[in-house]
Design a protein around this motif. Sequence first.
Motif, PDB file in Angstrom:
ATOM      1  N   VAL A 233       0.843  -1.204   0.000  1.00 14.81           N
ATOM      2  CA  VAL A 233       0.000   0.000   0.000  1.00 14.81           C
ATOM      3  C   VAL A 233       0.872   1.245   0.000  1.00 14.81           C
ATOM      4  CG1 VAL A 233      -1.663   1.340   1.344  1.00 14.81           C
ATOM      5  CG2 VAL A 233      -1.964  -1.139   1.107  1.00 14.81           C
ATOM      6  N   PHE A 234       1.938   1.235   0.821  1.00 15.36           N
ATOM      7  CA  PHE A 234       2.847   2.383   0.882  1.00 15.36           C
ATOM      8  C   PHE A 234       3.470   2.644  -0.494  1.00 15.36           C
ATOM      9  CE2 PHE A 234       7.211   3.906   1.143  1.00 15.36           C
ATOM     10  CZ  PHE A 234       7.053   5.080   1.855  1.00 15.36           C
ATOM     11  N   PHE A 235       3.965   1.607  -1.143  1.00 16.57           N
ATOM     12  CA  PHE A 235       4.633   1.804  -2.429  1.00 16.57           C
ATOM     13  C   PHE A 235       3.645   2.218  -3.523  1.00 16.57           C
ATOM     14  CE2 PHE A 235       7.837  -1.044  -0.413  1.00 16.57           C
ATOM     15  CZ  PHE A 235       8.885  -0.136  -0.429  1.00 16.57           C
ATOM     16  N   ALA A 236       2.392   1.820  -3.362  1.00 15.72           N
ATOM     17  CA  ALA A 236       1.375   2.266  -4.311  1.00 15.72           C
ATOM     18  C   ALA A 236       1.074   3.752  -4.121  1.00 15.72           C
ATOM     19  CB  ALA A 236       0.106   1.436  -4.149  1.00 15.72           C
ATOM     20  N   GLU A 237       1.087   4.203  -2.879  1.00 16.94           N
ATOM     21  CA  GLU A 237       0.808   5.609  -2.580  1.00 16.94           C
ATOM     22  C   GLU A 237       1.997   6.504  -2.935  1.00 16.94           C
ATOM     23  OE1 GLU A 237      -0.212   5.732   1.525  1.00 16.94           O
ATOM     24  OE2 GLU A 237      -2.256   5.006   1.225  1.00 16.94           O
ATOM     25  N   PHE A 238       3.204   5.936  -2.849  1.00 12.95           N
ATOM     26  CA  PHE A 238       4.412   6.713  -3.117  1.00 12.95           C
ATOM     27  C   PHE A 238       5.236   5.987  -4.175  1.00 12.95           C
ATOM     28  CE2 PHE A 238       3.070   7.602   1.216  1.00 12.95           C
ATOM     29  CZ  PHE A 238       3.044   8.991   1.234  1.00 12.95           C
ATOM     30  N   PRO A 239       4.798   6.022  -5.407  1.00 11.47           N
ATOM     31  CA  PRO A 239       5.444   5.233  -6.468  1.00 11.47           C
ATOM     32  C   PRO A 239       6.896   5.625  -6.751  1.00 11.47           C
ATOM     33  CG  PRO A 239       3.845   6.766  -7.383  1.00 11.47           C
ATOM     34  CD  PRO A 239       3.653   6.780  -5.907  1.00 11.47           C
ATOM     35  N   LYS A 240       7.313   6.819  -6.324  1.00  8.43           N
ATOM     36  CA  LYS A 240       8.700   7.218  -6.537  1.00  8.43           C
ATOM     37  C   LYS A 240       9.645   6.656  -5.474  1.00  8.43           C
ATOM     38  CE  LYS A 240       7.638  11.482  -9.044  1.00  8.43           C
ATOM     39  NZ  LYS A 240       7.846  12.954  -9.106  1.00  8.43           N
ATOM     40  N   SER A 241       9.079   6.038  -4.438  1.00  9.00           N
ATOM     41  CA  SER A 241       9.916   5.418  -3.415  1.00  9.00           C
ATOM     42  C   SER A 241      10.667   4.232  -4.010  1.00  9.00           C
ATOM     43  CB  SER A 241       9.051   4.937  -2.241  1.00  9.00           C
ATOM     44  OG  SER A 241       8.391   6.021  -1.631  1.00  9.00           O
ATOM     45  N   VAL A 242      11.851   3.988  -3.480  1.00 11.27           N
ATOM     46  CA  VAL A 242      12.680   2.895  -3.989  1.00 11.27           C
ATOM     47  C   VAL A 242      12.317   1.606  -3.257  1.00 11.27           C
ATOM     48  CG1 VAL A 242      15.025   2.047  -4.358  1.00 11.27           C
ATOM     49  CG2 VAL A 242      14.538   4.512  -4.489  1.00 11.27           C
ATOM     50  N   ARG A 243      11.792   0.660  -3.998  1.00 13.78           N
ATOM     51  CA  ARG A 243      11.447  -0.624  -3.394  1.00 13.78           C
ATOM     52  C   ARG A 243      12.718  -1.384  -3.002  1.00 13.78           C
ATOM     53  NH1 ARG A 243       6.573  -3.316  -4.319  1.00 13.78           N
ATOM     54  NH2 ARG A 243       4.943  -2.033  -5.286  1.00 13.78           N
TER      55      ARG A 243
END
Length: 343
Positions: A148-158
């Motif tokens: 959910v976090f990565f969907a909300e902040f797509p520029k974050s580095v997985r």
Amino acid sequence: MAAVPVSAPGGTAKPLSIVARVHAMPPEHNAGAEHMLVSMLRPLVERGHDVSVWLSRYGKAHKEYEYRGIKVVPLESRLDFPTAVRRADALVAHLETVPSTASLARGYGVPLVVVCHNTHRPTFRDMAAGGTALAVYNSQWMEREAEVFFAEFPKSVRPATSLIVRPPVFAEDYATKPGKAITLVNCNPEKGGKVLKALAERMPDQQFLAVKGAYGEQILPDLPNVEIVDHVRGEDMREQVYARTRVLLMPSSYESWGRAGCEALASGIPVVAHPTPGLTESLGEAGVFVDREDLDGYEAVLRKLLTAPEYRLASKRAKARSAELDPAAELAEWCTAIEGLAR
């Protein structure tokens, strides 16, 4: 716990230097996050790797010591942590140490492993900012929350990769004959200190144990049927807590997993808990779930569990769930993942 050789399938024949950075460790600090980390580092030691934990806060320990085969370096004893990082094959961090450890990992080109113990936003934010090579989630729920976090902040580095390691509890370390008390471990308000006090007032003929926790303001009832137990080291929980416990209370406002509940299950001790996502996942069908605001419900369930037939059924479910949570397979996967990071 049975040793796993370094040459295990998927492993490496080269002993690795694995350096962890955490704010505190047992035996001084006995919280679930730290005992989870200990349980994860021990099999790496048993595979022949050099594992050290460097503390980031001052504490009572001033010299290096060993805890369950793991070398622990207090902040005061040595100041050459960057040198240890430079020589490491992998860095492990959790909670507040992630940002600073991530900076060193980037600077020295060392793979970073982040162990995530909760779903609070800083957990995912710090992990995403650090160039994480391996993220470890302690539950399926936490993994979903990360998505959910990565969907909300797509520029974050997985993280480059991830896996789930549920807080490892070896049943043989905790199994004992249950006692007679209704117990709460860590009596701060979030864990349910007020619930314990209210129930002890409602059930004056029942013995209660109030075990002081590793953190938070403790609500310690001054009642004749409540025995207050000082903070207990993890290795002493079986004798000092579970051997005296008939039912464990976990009316927590938040639990990402709930290690104490899983420790109690090993002895067939029923757990009555508030239905947080973490507790419903960890306790499964063995859990007895009551909203933490429903004191009437807690009292009714506890009185039912004081009867022999109901207790036998609940105890049987608890032992069955404990067997389902055998950590061997997940720890083997964890070791293989760490060994795969070797430069």
